[in-house]
Design an enzyme around this catalytic site. Structure first.
Site, mmCIF file in Angstrom:
data_model
loop_
_atom_site.group_PDB
_atom_site.id
_atom_site.type_symbol
_atom_site.label_atom_id
_atom_site.label_comp_id
_atom_site.label_asym_id
_atom_site.label_seq_id
_atom_site.Cartn_x
_atom_site.Cartn_y
_atom_site.Cartn_z
ATOM 1 N N GLU A 141 -22.221 9.610 15.391
ATOM 2 C CA GLU A 141 -21.358 10.002 16.506
ATOM 3 C C GLU A 141 -22.145 9.907 17.805
ATOM 4 O OE1 GLU A 141 -20.257 13.891 15.242
ATOM 5 O OE2 GLU A 141 -22.175 14.764 15.726
ATOM 6 N N HIS A 199 -19.013 17.903 17.486
ATOM 7 C CA HIS A 199 -20.159 18.707 17.057
ATOM 8 C C HIS A 199 -21.062 19.061 18.232
ATOM 9 C CE1 HIS A 199 -19.504 16.800 12.943
ATOM 10 N NE2 HIS A 199 -19.231 18.079 12.834
ATOM 11 N N LEU A 214 -26.661 -0.954 16.051
ATOM 12 C CA LEU A 214 -26.592 -1.079 14.591
ATOM 13 C C LEU A 214 -26.173 -2.482 14.177
ATOM 14 C CD1 LEU A 214 -25.082 2.434 13.869
ATOM 15 C CD2 LEU A 214 -27.130 1.526 12.747
ATOM 16 N N ALA A 252 -28.905 -4.944 14.496
ATOM 17 C CA ALA A 252 -29.945 -4.812 13.468
ATOM 18 C C ALA A 252 -29.455 -5.287 12.102
ATOM 19 C CB ALA A 252 -30.384 -3.351 13.382
ATOM 20 N N GLY A 253 -28.171 -5.653 12.000
ATOM 21 C CA GLY A 253 -27.673 -6.199 10.741
ATOM 22 C C GLY A 253 -26.808 -5.244 9.943
ATOM 23 N N ALA A 254 -26.457 -4.128 10.515
ATOM 24 C CA ALA A 254 -25.583 -3.191 9.800
ATOM 25 C C ALA A 254 -24.136 -3.651 9.925
ATOM 26 C CB ALA A 254 -25.740 -1.786 10.365
ATOM 27 N N VAL A 263 -20.616 -2.585 10.847
ATOM 28 C CA VAL A 263 -19.976 -1.485 11.573
ATOM 29 C C VAL A 263 -18.528 -1.872 11.862
ATOM 30 C CG1 VAL A 263 -20.154 0.117 13.509
ATOM 31 C CG2 VAL A 263 -22.208 -1.060 12.698
ATOM 32 N N PRO A 264 -17.582 -1.381 11.070
ATOM 33 C CA PRO A 264 -16.174 -1.721 11.317
ATOM 34 C C PRO A 264 -15.725 -1.166 12.670
ATOM 35 C CG PRO A 264 -16.443 -0.520 9.241
ATOM 36 C CD PRO A 264 -17.739 -0.436 9.953
#
Lengths: 402, 608
Positions: free
Chosen positions: B231, B273, B293, B296-298, B300-301
């Site tokens: 978040e 939060h 992200l 870096a290759g993640a 992420v939808p």
């Protein structure tokens, strides 16, 4: 994080030995003359009058008046108190402080970071710092460790403070860090820090953010926290905050004027994803809300009341993930009671209600929601097999709406 | 396989009521996976030395409660983890104690509202000691098929639906508790489920961050991919991106980040939060985290809704490439079930229980008590009074206003007869001895019997007998003389025809002025006529009058004494309070009030 207004913020600085301008806070103009009688500085020097409210751009709104004599200050106080600044907000407090004639402006701040604190200092201050952010020098201070004078001294020199000023800056910075550490602060910013005519460093304006969770160990925090939205809290927001402070679990409510989609979701995490989904689908959120930690049903009912009272809403999103321990049946009982009352009061006309939830007693809770359809509510209820935010897609785009 | 918590994890829970609730949930999980209960003991000073009872399957396990962590680990050397449920003002000390204990390797803090500075100090302490400090505000940690710490995973049915009884291939790290459950559910629906799911807590500076857990997942061969829920605010997601991009990683990373709505909100408006705060100068936005992200290759939808399909796509890819070997599904029907409580089983019609007692007068199972079926608040609203409640509870009859007025007057007449009567005297003596109210009043009550207050029941009994048998007053008096003795309710020590009892006169004239038929009272008055003709003091006394009237109102004979007990309780309580108020002293009888009819003092003979 909890914001503290200028008056009590300055008092905290003073408590830890930092020089601040003399100041008084007034809620009525009747207090002016007695205060002027009691405080020589009000009679002998120039004064600044500011609205003592969590309102952004006070300068633009004419809520800051400088270089005033006593009569001018009283006039400014009279004009400012009770002044309507739009959106139904009025000025209820003003702060009168002494003008500190000064030659140079500096910047000093300490910010909470993961490892401890980031102490920041710059030999430029005021509005100039905004364009010269790269001139700020940083000193990392690990949590639980004392701030080291030698490191601050090196940073002050690097920041370009005059040689004879460096010891004073170091002393002030050490006090600021002590205040940060001992008062459970999360962010303290002095801008500008000024050198007075008598050669003393004075914190002219300060931002004070404290850790609200530490309130229990600071009995001398005799102030309420101010909103961080650039506007004071509304009465409905305060009402929910008051409930939040005395129940198990939590209920949260923030109004956002002009929205068409009201939110009544469960969970601090899911609630933001629901807000995101509404915005992503082209809706306008009318509020932020959240309940979690298995709050009592009456608290959820009170929250529902406020949500149903939001003006101009077309739909309410009663979303939520699969709860770990929040009782779905019980919390929904509160929401249902709130809906029924709102309907009886003539609210919720042409308002669609969209529900998605899972967790303990989910079957009972969802069945009770579904039964509202028989009472004439325009309600659509989904269970765990419908992905979390799909109800927002259904509600706004009509996509997949059976 | 798993990280942080596994089948060998043994837990001491710090905390009372919230802790026992968590233990119950942990017991449900252990029962589901057919492993021993992983909770070993509690630390909760107020109940130290006692035991807490935790359901495990159909059994109830007694777990010892200790004052300190050190005592718990000394008694149970297998303890290697703790879960903290104590209040925010005591949680830090609890965690410090746990971290200082050499046997404890993992401290997971569930407590919310812990000051930020304390969380940082605890994280630093844990790091120095090479231990894991998870939380604060964590929902817990769950390793599928192995261990559950805290309430993470929700109720039993959800554990089954989310297939948490056996490991899958996905690790989960979330700040939000509710979303950890949601992600585990998604992983079971769109893929083969989870290995370990960790709630790191939504505070600004969680004790252990994404990167630390990603490192552990990287070393766990069972975990093939990790889902993180991030978040806005802070830089934990950016650090996770940096970790992923730093070198080739075995595990794949899927992330979803909340907080895009901030871009469309008035400046400065923040929520969610405690840790979900964009930096004061814009760093840590949902967009910048997502960008980092992705770079870096993640995976992420774009939205949370697209997360399930993205997980499914990755799962299929990992199966096709042979990284994941699909497991045969366990037959959910063959899994242990959570035994139902008697309540639940009765509700679902599975058992029938022979009730132990039966009641016909009152029921408070709803939102308020009902007396003989009438809700108490409705009775109040419609103007009914205490006599009506007495009528309902003692005789299951809703009295008329006239009848209720009679009952009220009877109670008023009988409420107290001064301090000298045996019941009041005993209450006063008990009060002087420092005995508390309930016992002092009960002592007075114990005096009520055949000689004190008991005449009402007896009078009612015999008047009723006479009327039922249609005896004439004369025949009744003959019968009593031959078989019973003096007629109860007739006669007074001081009152007489010439000196009548005012209370009786009042009551009789009031009752007579009403339209209610009073055969027993009429009969009693006829009897009185005969007896007073014989002797002036043989009047119908207050007990006899009350008895006759109550029998006329339909009260069963065995209930009559209740009016005396009820009324006189008012007096006894008054006497007790009166004595307390005066601070009265211990009462001892004076010797001159005793007739010492004892033998003169004499020598004691030797024992034979």
């Amino acid at each position: 994080m909890a914001k503290v207004l200028e008056g009590p913020g300055m008092d905290l600085f003073k408590k830890w030995g930092m020089a601040v301008p003399n100041h008084v806070v007034l809620t009525s103009v009747d207090q002016f003359d007695p205060l002027a009688q009691a405080n020589a500085w009000m009679r002998n020097g120039k004064l600044v009058v500011k609205a003592h409210e969590a309102i952004g751009s006070r300068m633009k709104l004419g809520l800051v008046k400088v270089d005033l004599d006593l009569a001018g200050a009283k006039k400014a106080v009279t004009e400012m108190l009770g002044k309507n600044v739009g959106s139904g907000l009025t000025v209820s407090q003003v702060i009168v402080s002494e003008m500190v004639p000064h030659s140079a402006e500096y910047y000093l701040a300490v910010k909470s970071v993961r490892e401890g604190a980031d102490l920041m200092l710059a030999s430029v201050g005021g509005i100039e710092i905004e364009s010269q952010w790269d001139k700020v020098q940083h000193v990392a201070i690990e949590v639980g460790d004392p701030a080291l004078a030698a490191e601050i001294e090196a940073a002050a020199k690097k920041a370009g403070f005059a040689k004879d000023l460096v010891p004073k800056v170091v002393e002030f910075a050490l006090k600021l860090h002590q205040c940060y550490d001992q008062e459970d602060a999360q962010y303290l910013e002095i801008n500008p820090l000024v050198l007075s005519a008598s050669g003393e460093l004075v914190a002219l304006d300060a931002v004070t953010l404290l850790d609200a969770d530490a309130r229990y160990r600071h009995p001398d925090w005799n102030f309420t926290f101010a909103s961080e939205f650039g506007r004071p809290y509304t009465s409905d927001e305060r009402a929910i905050m008051e409930i939040d402070s005395r129940v198990k679990g939590s209920v949260k409510f923030i109004e956002i004027p002009g929205g068409d989609t009201a939110l009544l979701p469960a969970g601090g995490g899911a609630s933001v994803f629901y807000s995101d989904a509404v915005v992503a689908r082209g809706g306008k959120i009318a509020n932020y809300a959240e309940y979690s930690g298995d709050p009592p049903d009456w608290a959820v009912e009170a929250l529902t009341d406020k949500v149903c009272s939001l003006p101009g809403i077309k739909r309410i999103i009663v979303g939520g993930a699969i709860a770990n321990f929040t009782d779905v049946k019980k919390t929904f009982t509160g929401i249902i009671a709130g809906f029924r009352r709102a309907k009886a009061d003539g609210k919720l006309k042409d308002v669609e209600i969209w529900v998605r939830r899972g967790g303990p007693k989910e079957a009972e809770g969802l069945a009770a929601m579904r039964a509202l359809e028989d009472e004439g509510f325009n309600i659509h209820v989904y269970d765990r097999y419908t992905p979390l935010t799909d109800i927002v897609d259904f509600a706004i785009q009509g996509k997949g709406n059976p | 396989m798993s990280i942080v918590a596994n089948a060998d994890t043994r837990v001491v829970i710090m905390g009372g009521p919230a802790g026992t609730n968590a233990a119950r949930r942990m017991g449900e999980f252990c029962h589901l996976i057919k492993k021993p209960l992983n909770v070993v003991a509690f630390v909760f000073p107020p109940d130290a030395g006692k035991t807490f009872e935790i359901p495990y399957g159909a059994q109830l396990v007694s777990l010892p409660v200790y004052r300190t962590v050190a005592e718990a680990t000394a008694a149970h050397p297998e303890i290697n983890a703790t879960v903290i449920y104590v209040g925010a003002d005591r949680a830090t000390k609890a965690a410090q104690d746990a971290l200082a204990d050499p046997k404890i390797k993992l401290v997971s803090m569930i407590t919310e509202g812990v000051p930020e500075k304390d969380a940082k100090l605890l994280a630093k302490d844990a790091k120095k000691r090479g231990k894991v400090f998870n939380g604060p505000s964590s929902i817990g940690i769950l390793s599928a098929g192995e261990s559950r710490l805290g309430v993470i995973g929700g109720e039993f049915n959800n554990l089954v639906l989310s297939k948490l009884y056996r490991p899958g291939s996905f690790g989960v790290i979330t700040k939000s508790g509710g979303l950890s459950n949601e992600i585990m559910w998604i992983c079971s629906q769109f893929a083969d489920g989870v290995t370990t799911a960790i709630g790191i807590g939504g505070d600004a500076y969680p004790g252990t961050d994404f990167v630390s857990y990603l490192e552990m997942f990287e070393k766990d061969p069972q975990t093939k991919a990790v889902v993180i829920v991030g978040e806005m605010g802070g830089n934990l997601e950016e650090q996770a991106a940096a970790w992923l991009g730093a070198k080739k990683r075995r595990i794949r990373l899927i992330a979803t980040i909340s907080g895009f709505c901030q871009e469309h909100l008035p400046k400065g408006m923040k929520f969610g939060h405690a840790g979900a705060k964009e930096g004061l100068r814009g760093e840590g936005s949902a967009r910048s985290k997502t960008d980092a992200l992705r770079a870096a290759g993640a995976i992420v939808p774009d939205t949370f809704g697209a997360l399930g399909p993205a997980i499914e796509k990755l799962y299929r890819e990992l199966v096709e490439t042979g990284v994941i070997a699909p497991v045969a599904e366990t037959d959910a029907a063959a899994l242990p079930r959570l035994p139902k409580s008697i309540d639940q089983a009765m509700k679902s019609g599975d058992v029938m229980v022979e009730p132990l007692i039966k009641t016909t007068i009152s029921d408070d199972r709803g939102d308020e008590p009902c007396y003989d079926g009438y809700p108490a608040s409705e009775l109040i609203k419609k103007g009914y009074q205490i006599p009506h409640v007495i009528g309902l509870l003692w005789n299951k009859k809703l009295l008329s206003a006239q009848e209720a007025e009679i009952v009220k007057r009877i109670i008023m007449l009988s409420a107290d007869h001064g301090p000298c009567v045996s019941g009041a005297l005993v209450t006063i003596i008990a009060a002087g001895a420092g005995i508390n109210m309930a016992q002092s009043v009960a002592a007075g009550m114990m005096m009520i019997g055949p000689r004190f207050g008991g005449a009402v029941t007896d009078a009612g009994k015999w008047f009723k007998y006479a009327v039922d048998q249609k005896l004439t007053p004369e025949a009744f008096l003959d019968y009593m003389k031959a078989n019973v003795g003096p007629v109860p309710g007739i006669g007074h020590r001081v009152k007489s025809v010439k000196n009548p009892d005012k209370r009786v006169a009042e009551l009789v004239s009031h009752v007579k002025s009403l339209s209610i038929p009073m055969p027993h009272l009429d009969f009693a008055l006829q009897v009185e006529k005969i007896t007073t003709a014989k002797k002036d003091t043989l009047i119908l006394n207050v007990d006899g009058t009350i008895a006759a009237i109550l029998v006329d109102l339909g009260y069963p004979v065995e209930s009559l004494n209740g009016f005396f007990i009820l009324a006189r309780t008012i007096g006894f309580i008054g006497h007790w309070i009166d004595q307390k108020r005066q601070g009265s002293r211990l009462i001892r009888l004076f010797d001159y009030l005793v007739n010492y009819a004892t033998p003169k003092r004499r020598d004691v003979p030797p024992l034979t």
